[in-house]
Design an enzyme around this catalytic site. Structure first.
Site, PDB file in Angstrom:
ATOM      1  N   SER A  71       0.800  -1.227   0.000  1.00 19.43           N
ATOM      2  CA  SER A  71       0.000   0.000   0.000  1.00 19.43           C
ATOM      3  C   SER A  71       0.831   1.275   0.000  1.00 19.43           C
ATOM      4  O   SER A  71       0.750   2.082  -0.931  1.00 19.43           O
ATOM      5  CB  SER A  71      -0.955  -0.013   1.195  1.00 19.43           C
ATOM      6  OG  SER A  71      -1.907  -1.049   1.037  1.00 19.43           O
ATOM      7  N   ASN A  92       5.614  -0.978   3.620  1.00 16.48           N
ATOM      8  CA  ASN A  92       4.673  -0.618   4.683  1.00 16.48           C
ATOM      9  C   ASN A  92       5.382  -0.532   6.026  1.00 16.48           C
ATOM     10  O   ASN A  92       4.922   0.151   6.943  1.00 16.48           O
ATOM     11  CB  ASN A  92       3.551  -1.653   4.770  1.00 16.48           C
ATOM     12  CG  ASN A  92       2.535  -1.522   3.655  1.00 16.48           C
ATOM     13  OD1 ASN A  92       2.458  -0.489   2.988  1.00 16.48           O
ATOM     14  ND2 ASN A  92       1.744  -2.568   3.456  1.00 16.48           N
ATOM     15  N   ASP A 193      -9.986  -3.874   0.497  1.00 12.92           N
ATOM     16  CA  ASP A 193      -8.736  -4.501   0.915  1.00 12.92           C
ATOM     17  C   ASP A 193      -8.935  -5.323   2.180  1.00 12.92           C
ATOM     18  O   ASP A 193      -8.446  -6.454   2.283  1.00 12.92           O
ATOM     19  CB  ASP A 193      -7.676  -3.421   1.140  1.00 12.92           C
ATOM     20  CG  ASP A 193      -6.322  -3.993   1.518  1.00 12.92           C
ATOM     21  OD1 ASP A 193      -5.642  -4.535   0.633  1.00 12.92           O
ATOM     22  OD2 ASP A 193      -5.942  -3.901   2.703  1.00 12.92           O
ATOM     23  N   HIS A 197      -8.409  -9.350   2.395  1.00 16.52           N
ATOM     24  CA  HIS A 197      -7.475  -9.997   3.311  1.00 16.52           C
ATOM     25  C   HIS A 197      -8.184 -11.044   4.168  1.00 16.52           C
ATOM     26  O   HIS A 197      -7.738 -12.185   4.275  1.00 16.52           O
ATOM     27  CB  HIS A 197      -6.837  -8.959   4.236  1.00 16.52           C
ATOM     28  CG  HIS A 197      -5.641  -8.268   3.659  1.00 16.52           C
ATOM     29  ND1 HIS A 197      -4.475  -8.929   3.350  1.00 16.52           N
ATOM     30  CD2 HIS A 197      -5.419  -6.959   3.353  1.00 16.52           C
ATOM     31  CE1 HIS A 197      -3.590  -8.063   2.879  1.00 16.52           C
ATOM     32  NE2 HIS A 197      -4.142  -6.859   2.864  1.00 16.52           N
ATOM     33  N   ASP A 240      -4.335   0.693  -5.541  1.00 21.57           N
ATOM     34  CA  ASP A 240      -2.897   0.629  -5.297  1.00 21.57           C
ATOM     35  C   ASP A 240      -2.292  -0.717  -5.684  1.00 21.57           C
ATOM     36  O   ASP A 240      -1.104  -0.799  -5.996  1.00 21.57           O
ATOM     37  CB  ASP A 240      -2.586   0.953  -3.831  1.00 21.57           C
ATOM     38  CG  ASP A 240      -3.453   0.157  -2.861  1.00 21.57           C
ATOM     39  OD1 ASP A 240      -4.412  -0.510  -3.302  1.00 21.57           O
ATOM     40  OD2 ASP A 240      -3.183   0.212  -1.643  1.00 21.57           O
ATOM     41  N   HIS A 241      -3.103  -1.759  -5.679  1.00 19.68           N
ATOM     42  CA  HIS A 241      -2.608  -3.109  -5.971  1.00 19.68           C
ATOM     43  C   HIS A 241      -3.799  -4.056  -6.043  1.00 19.68           C
ATOM     44  O   HIS A 241      -4.942  -3.660  -5.805  1.00 19.68           O
ATOM     45  CB  HIS A 241      -1.624  -3.586  -4.891  1.00 19.68           C
ATOM     46  CG  HIS A 241      -2.174  -3.462  -3.496  1.00 19.68           C
ATOM     47  ND1 HIS A 241      -3.178  -4.284  -3.008  1.00 19.68           N
ATOM     48  CD2 HIS A 241      -1.900  -2.592  -2.488  1.00 19.68           C
ATOM     49  CE1 HIS A 241      -3.475  -3.938  -1.767  1.00 19.68           C
ATOM     50  NE2 HIS A 241      -2.720  -2.900  -1.423  1.00 19.68           N
TER      51      HIS A 241
END
Length: 441
Positions: A71, A92, A193, A197, A240-241
């Protein structure tokens, strides 16, 4: 007579600069962990808010994040256009061995120190320096004084805003633009996100949160239409990803099984990318021991692949471990990051993760945009996270700072690839005409 001709040319040049009121304003969304195929053509059939953006604007096939596909490195790449080794936000979790201070995913007080952030100038700082106001909502880093500047307004991030709080931030961002309090408003959203996760990228929990986000976007589109802002506002949404499945019971690399952890003075992060600082005299020993470990690569700093654009970062460790897709590196299983699943004890594994090789398909992010500066119903070839900065600068009429993005990859998504005339270009034009004016007059 020559001085009057020169004055006329100066006035003509200045007249070509667009007044700030002529520029469409910009509303930004950073959606954490939003994988590119969450809005595939099939998924879009059930997401009217996202579908509206696609049909009325630009959708790229996918966006490749910076390495590592984490991130904070990508937050900064997106807003500076620079590789991680250039802006130095390389993880991170980072450590400065000279000062013995850490950056711990923005959660500790030392994470606000300028040394982590001053490696590059993010777009909001450039705008504030140009007396163009910015409002930011839950955007990580907006609370930090970067190069002695903060945005005009920052609603500080916390873990994590509810749907109601996020919806209110979208309304407030739109109002800040329409009331003249900002020329750019930026909103960060984290729950995609979080659920990715906790439950995995294709879990019903992640899909449900995506539908909730879609409803907020649909309401935003209605507000823009009802307020007559279609020709006055550009909207850009990016991530971001991406995210991939992890299977911790089967795919865990426990470092304690391969090295003596007493040989390590500092270890930062866990998962796909791990940073190790061996004790003095132990680097070669630890490196050789880790070379034998399967399902990961270990790199000494100077041997990190050039394509990662990572190894020159100020805070990159002597040893960097990079796991294969789906594998998780940890000191020992007891330290795996659980989540409490709403109970008082840690009983649940995580089912999704990111941070792997940025070229892997599951790490790819998304980019959407619509508004007066963007083509309609336009599908763009893939771009990279370094490219987004140039797009934002163009639609804002901001002269971009030196960056690693490619203009050729993104110019075709804009109605006019030339953009606004920049001050530098106009000065060059004036200087080229000035000698002629002196001859004629």
């Amino acid at each position: 007579m020559a001085k009057y001709s020169t004055l006329s040319l100066i006035l003509l040049t200045l007249s070509l600069l667009p007044p700030s009121s002529a520029r469409p304003k910009l509303l930004l969304f950073l959606i954490d962990g939003f994988r590119f195929d969450y809005i595939s053509d099939g998924e879009l059939q059930h997401l009217p808010g996202f579908r509206h953006m696609v049909e009325r604007g630009v959708k790229v096939d996918y966006m490749t994040p910076a390495f590592p596909s984490l991130s904070y490195p990508n937050y900064y790449t997106l807003m500076t256009g620079r590789h991680c080794e250039t802006h130095h936000m390389t993880g991170n979790f980072m450590w400065d061995p000279k000062k013995n201070i850490s950056f711990d995913i923005g959660a500790n007080e030392d994470s606000r120190l300028p040394q982590w952030w001053d490696g590059a100038e993010p777009l909001w700082v450039t705008m504030e320096k140009a007396k163009r106001k910015v409002s930011m909502y839950y955007w990580p880093g907006c609370e930090v004084e970067i190069r002695a500047i903060k945005p005009n307004y920052c609603r500080e991030y916390f873990y994590y805003p509810s749907e109601a709080e996020f919806g209110k931030s979208v309304t407030d961002a739109l109002q800040s633009l329409t009331r003249g309090n900002a020329e750019m408003a930026a909103v960060y959203y984290e729950r995609i996100d979080v659920e990715g996760h906790h439950h995995g990228p294709w879990s019903e929990e992640r899909k449900n949160v995506t539908r909730e986000l879609d409803q907020i976007l649909w309401h935003l589109h209605q507000q823009i239409r009802e307020m007559g802002l279609e020709s006055e506002l550009n909207v850009i949404l990016f991530s971001d990803h991406g995210m991939t499945d992890v299977f911790w019971m089967d795919k865990v690399i426990e470092l304690k099984n391969y090295i003596d952890m007493q040989d390590i003075i500092q270890m930062k992060d866990r998962g796909p990318v791990v940073s190790l600082w061996p004790a003095e005299g132990k680097l070669s020993k630890v490196y050789e021991e880790l070379r034998a470990v399967q399902h990961m690569n270990v790199y000494q700093k100077e041997d990190i692949p050039e394509r990662f654009h990572y190894k020159k970062g100020t805070f990159v460790s002597p040893l960097t471990l990079v796991a294969e897709l789906g594998w998780f590196i940890i000191e020992r299983k007891e330290k795996l990051p659980f989540w409490n699943n709403g109970t008082s004890i840690n009983i649940a594994w995580q089912h999704g993760w990111h941070g792997y090789d940025n070229e892997l398909m599951d790490m790819r992010g998304v980019f959407l945009a619509y508004g007066p500066d963007f083509k309609v119903n336009f599908r763009s070839a893939p771009i990279r996270s370094t490219d987004v900065y140039n797009i934002m600068c163009n639609v804002l009429g901001i002269e971009p700072l030196p960056n690693n993005g490619s203009w050729s990859r993104v110019q075709f998504m804009l109605r006019s690839s030339s953009g606004f005339p920049t001050t530098l270009h106009l000065i060059n034009l004036w200087l080229s005409v000035l000698p002629l004016s002196l001859i004629l007059f």
